[in-house]
Design a protein around this motif. Sequence first.
Motif, PDB file in Angstrom:
ATOM      1  N   SER A  62      28.803  25.901  31.658  1.00  0.00           N
ATOM      2  CA  SER A  62      29.344  26.981  31.495  1.00  0.00           C
ATOM      3  C   SER A  62      30.370  27.454  32.037  1.00  0.00           C
ATOM      4  N   TYR A  64      32.696  31.452  32.407  1.00  0.00           N
ATOM      5  CA  TYR A  64      33.194  32.995  32.485  1.00  0.00           C
ATOM      6  C   TYR A  64      34.369  33.276  32.386  1.00  0.00           C
ATOM      7  N   GLY A 107      29.073  34.988  23.322  1.00  0.00           N
ATOM      8  CA  GLY A 107      29.497  36.307  23.842  1.00  0.00           C
ATOM      9  C   GLY A 107      29.410  36.949  22.681  1.00  0.00           C
ATOM     10  N   CYS A 138      31.923  31.322  28.213  1.00  0.00           N
ATOM     11  CA  CYS A 138      31.631  32.605  27.176  1.00  0.00           C
ATOM     12  C   CYS A 138      32.574  33.706  27.932  1.00  0.00           C
ATOM     13  N   TYR A 141      31.883  38.317  27.012  1.00  0.00           N
ATOM     14  CA  TYR A 141      30.654  37.781  27.239  1.00  0.00           C
ATOM     15  C   TYR A 141      30.200  39.209  27.836  1.00  0.00           C
ATOM     16  N   TRP A 195      25.450  36.123  32.973  1.00  0.00           N
ATOM     17  CA  TRP A 195      24.069  35.038  32.302  1.00  0.00           C
ATOM     18  C   TRP A 195      22.970  36.689  33.144  1.00  0.00           C
TER      19      TRP A 195
END
Length: 238
Positions: A62, A64, A107, A138, A141, A195
Amino acid sequence: MGLSLSEDMMDRVPSHVGIIMDGNGRWAQERGLPRIMGHHAGVKKVEVAVRAAKDLGIRYLSLYAFSSENWKRGRGEVGGLMGLFRYYIKMKVRQLREEGGRLLFAGSADGLPDDVREIMAYGEQETRHCSDITLVVCLNYGGRREILDAVGKAVRDGVQDLDEETFRRFLYLPDLPDPDLIIRTGGEMRISNFWLFQCAYSELYFSPKYWPDFDRDDLVEAVMDYVRRDRRYGGVKV
């Protein structure tokens, strides 16, 4: 020859690795370039990270990419970032699919341009049957926003006894396992709203390198550091 994991280490590779890709703007500024050029360089490193993660046996990666706070940046930088998302998602979906990668997004859709949302839906649809690695981008998000959105959904569904298992059903990606390891590049030592609910027991790793300089060996080094740690989840080692 780059760094590699021993056979014993490969058995303990984290299933889900999250990366806070920090330092693009500073990387560019130190080279006398516009900040957006740092983001261009950073996007290219996403391919390196995905391939390296797949080779290491990481199942979920994942990234960001754009926080809910990033809207505060200059209009030119935000517009440039949206342009990058449009271009690279459209251009790389087929390649990701051919390499067995599934694409998901986490998000809020609020505020995102309609065409960006359409491209996101296209990417998820085109890769839905792939399972070698799942890439979670993400986008727009924020961890606090996700928690508030989840509570709102639970209230609207009339949930009265809200335990942890029930609460998870209302997260953006309820079936996504919690990140075992969160890496942040760029030298900062904070998680910046990434997260928040899911990272309760994540191992944290901070690299001084800016994201455009973070390569395969750096990811391997972070994973090696992870597998050497003793994860007790609040318990006591016997």
